[in-house]
Scaffold this active site. Structure first.
Site, PDB file in Angstrom:
ATOM      1  CG  HIS A 109       0.353  13.543   2.510  1.00 29.20           C
ATOM      2  ND1 HIS A 109       0.136  14.451   1.455  1.00 29.20           N
ATOM      3  CD2 HIS A 109       1.450  13.576   2.945  1.00 29.20           C
ATOM      4  CE1 HIS A 109       1.179  15.178   1.163  1.00 29.20           C
ATOM      5  NE2 HIS A 109       2.146  14.768   2.027  1.00 29.20           N
ATOM      6  CG  ASP A 160       4.855  11.087   0.945  1.00 30.24           C
ATOM      7  OD1 ASP A 160       4.675  10.213   0.212  1.00 30.24           O
ATOM      8  OD2 ASP A 160       5.249  12.254   0.772  1.00 30.24           O
TER       9      ASP A 160
END
Length: 731
Positions: free
Chosen positions: A240, A88
């Site tokens: 992430h 992300d």
């Protein structure tokens, strides 16, 4: 004063200026919107009951959801032995390539849920993701938390992200992961309301089975443990690749991927794991809209940086200007005190020239104040420049000694001044506007610097008589702060660009050297003063010689007056531009005086509309406390400067309270005057004289505040100042 043929002022530039400011505000707002992005986990979760009930098909379902606009829900999970690594918040110029390098080393693929605004910043990285066999999903355009967001805003975020990905990769994303989301059992009612809208737009919602919370940087071992599914099960794993230091994430991948591959796991994209078709090709319209969006976003970022630099330059220049002004004011004050401490000297006959055009309201007070001066050797020449009122008749009926009235056809103020010079008998000329009233000692104090044979002209101290109301107070402060502080600085720097028409003294020889007052510009006083300096004479400022003038009483009158001043000053600057490369007094005028006027009276005011737009942008997108602190600091410096200037001029501090309000109307009016003047100057237009409606305020003020007479003149006139005739060129 006189009539001139003029071209109608253009109007289209106001529309262009308004459009430019709107575009600038829109660009800055876009930059502010996309650049103030939250970090993962920084938002408070929505209340569990907000938005209504969450269907069991979500909370008890798998990580990948298909949600219809009607609320129907179906879900799918990764097959056994299959892991879909998801990343992300990217793309990131540092960490996304490192993640891709690890994936390539182990022939793994993953799904990257990317923020649209960051795709616009780094489209080449988005292309690297697709080229490596991985896929891109939507993560909104500005990392917006969908829960509780207005529906139209969420729709716009999805559309903008789709266009950004389309422009960068040629593909349209079909997967979407909401920021600040986690596993299906954590979905709240507010989350589900947003997910329904997302599903209605045709997206598959990809949540997660294993949330590593690597954004907390808990350590490599903790990330590896959190990423591992139950024995043999498949999983969607959340990681992430942006938003901070992701070294632990990269290290965890290096350890986890080969270890899980040895256990028979394969690492695929979400679409590949679920057997979904490849991402569809984007349409030409989507790609073009994405390119346009990227240009707008990057332009907004560039403009924001440029405006920040501009603000810093303006602040530095203003600070340097203030320091120089204060230092020069102190030096000039000491010099003036030394001059004032000496007895006043008679310099022989002084000829006061009063050009007048429709000055019936003030002319009697002007003439009486001149004759009431304590300087005895004085003649007053009133040149009526074709007035349509009874200006000349009023003076004639006064029947005062030492006063002459000369009537001429309307030819303009420079012609009236030159007519007065031709009739003058003195070696010193004082030029006075017809709406100006002198204090009793003004003449004697004004001419004292002319004892120095190098001085060719002296500027007096003009004060606003009608200073009641906000507009009057603002102009009073402007005269005291800007005009008088600047004149002290110009005097010390020997580059005084203007002796005001309201009160100024000139040596006959200096007037002769420059051929009289020119009619080439609308600011004849500025043009004349610059010519005197270029002829080798020194021009000084005498703050003790005070004259009261009537300032404009309405915004319309103020606009007309300042428009003429500003346009005329630009004309004078252009006329005397060669002084920039000259030596001696002319060079000081050019490099100091004209340089100062160019920076502080032309360039910075021209940039002021952009500064205001930037200030409006700051109210919405910068920390409010920071904006308030900057404004308060700027205002405090202004007030302190104004207080010092008022003290130098012996004025009351009472009007200081109105100074912060100047930023609301007055400042904008002044810089719009510069904009209008610049446009007219570039177009080569001509501007006619605008006469201000007089009310007699200057006469009323001096009548109510007549000071005590100054010390008598005790010294004889110095020898060696024979009067010489003035020869005028034929026009």
């Amino acid at each position: 004063m006189g009539k001139r043929v003029r071209r109608p002022a253009p109007r289209a530039h106001w529309v262009l200026l308004a459009l430019l400011m709107l575009v600038l505000l829109a660009e800055l707002s876009l930059n502010g919107y996309v650049s103030h992005v939250g970090a993962e986990g920084s938002d408070a979760p929505a209340a569990a009951g907000a938005g209504g009930r969450v269907p069991p098909g979500v909370t008890d379902g798998a990580a990948v959801l298909r949600i219809g606009a009607d609320g129907s829900v179906s879900s799918r999970a990764m097959p056994a032995g299959t892991i879909a690594l998801t990343f992300d918040d990217g793309p990131d110029p540092v960490w996304t390539p490192r993640v891709l390098a690890v994936l390539a080393r182990y022939r793994a693929r993953a799904t990257f849920f990317q923020v649209g605004s960051r795709v616009n910043e780094h489209p080449e990285i988005a292309r690297q993701v697709v080229a490596a066999g991985s896929e891109i999903g939507s993560h909104t355009f500005s990392h917006l938390a969908p829960a509780g967001a207005p529906g139209r805003l969420l729709d716009a975020e999805l559309t903008l992200t789709g266009n950004a990905v389309a422009a960068a990769t040629g593909q349209r994303p079909v997967l979407m992961r909401p920021p600040y989301s986690s596993s299906p059992d954590a979905v709240t009612g507010a989350d589900f309301a947003a997910l329904r809208r997302i599903g209605g737009e045709g997206y598959l919602v990809a949540l997660t089975d294993r949330d590593t919370e690597d954004w907390r940087r808990p350590g490599v071992d903790a990330i590896v443990r959190a990423a591992q599914p139950a024995r043999g099960a498949g999983a969607v794993v959340m990681l992430h690749d942006s938003g901070g230091d992701r070294a632990q994430t990269v290290a965890a991948l290096e350890r986890m991927i080969p270890a899980m591959q040895k256990r028979g796991y394969r690492f695929v994209t979400v679409s590949e794991g679920l057997g979904l078709p490849a991402a569809p090709r984007a349409t030409a319209g989507e790609r073009w809209r994405g390119h346009a969006l990227r240009v707008a976003q990057l332009s907004g970022g560039w403009l924001a940086r440029a405006m920040t630099v501009l603000m810093l330059i303006a602040v530095v220049l203003a600070a340097v200007r203030l320091l120089v002004q204060l230092w020069c004011a102190r030096a000039h004050r000491r010099r003036v005190r030394a001059l004032d401490a000496r007895p006043l000297v008679s310099l022989g006959l002084v000829s006061v020239i009063v050009p007048a055009y429709n000055e019936a309201a003030n002319i009697a007070g002007t003439v009486r104040s001149l004759l009431a001066n304590d300087y005895p050797l004085l003649e007053v020449i009133v040149v009526d420049d074709g007035s349509s009122d009874d200006t000349a008749g009023i003076v004639e009926r006064l029947a005062l000694p030492r006063v002459r009235v000369i009537r001429q056809r309307n030819a303009g103020k420079p012609a009236a001044l030159n007519t007065g010079v031709r009739y003058a008998r003195g070696d010193i000329f004082i030029m006075v506007d017809g709406d100006t009233v002198f204090e009793r000692d003004a003449v004697g104090r004004l001419i004292q610097p002319l004892q120095d044979p190098a001085v060719g002209a002296v500027s007096g101290n003009t004060k606003v008589a009608n200073r009641g109301g906000l507009l009057g107070r603002w102009q009073h402060l402007e005269y005291v702060i800007g005009f008088n502080l600047d004149r002290r600085m110009f005097d010390v720097g020997r580059c005084m660009p203007t002796v005001p028409g309201a009160i100024g003294a000139f040596r006959r020889a200096a007037v002769r050297d420059v051929g009289g007052v020119s009619h080439d510009t609308l600011a004849e006083d500025t043009d004349f003063t610059m010519a005197v300096i270029r002829a080798g004479w020194r021009v000084v400022y005498q703050p003790g010689a005070v004259a009261w003038t009537e300032a404009p009483a309405s915004l319309r009158q103020l606009w007309r007056q300042r428009y003429r001043w500003c346009y005329g000053t630009m004309q004078a600057m252009w006329k005397h531009r060669r002084s920039l490369t000259q030596r001696g007094p002319a060079g000081r005028l050019g490099r100091r005086g004209l340089g100062y006027l160019l920076i502080f009276q032309v360039l910075l005011p021209l940039s002021a509309p952009m500064v205001d737009v930037y200030g409006l942008y700051g109210l919405f997108f910068l920390p409010l406390g920071q904006v308030a602190a900057v404004w308060a600091g700027f205002t405090a410096v202004q007030v302190a400067t104004a207080a010092y200037a008022l003290r130098l001029d012996g004025e009351s501090y009472g009007p200081l309270w109105s100074l912060p309000l100047q930023q609301v109307v007055y400042r904008q009016l002044m810089y719009l005057v510069v904009v209008q003047s610049t446009v007219m100057a570039l177009l080569g237009g001509r501007l006619g004289w605008h006469r201000m409606v007089r009310t007699g305020a200057a006469t009323a003020h001096i009548t109510a505040t007549t000071p005590e007479p100054a010390l008598p003149l005790v010294s004889p006139a110095p020898a060696g100042h024979p009067r010489q005739p003035v020869r005028w060129p034929t026009n």
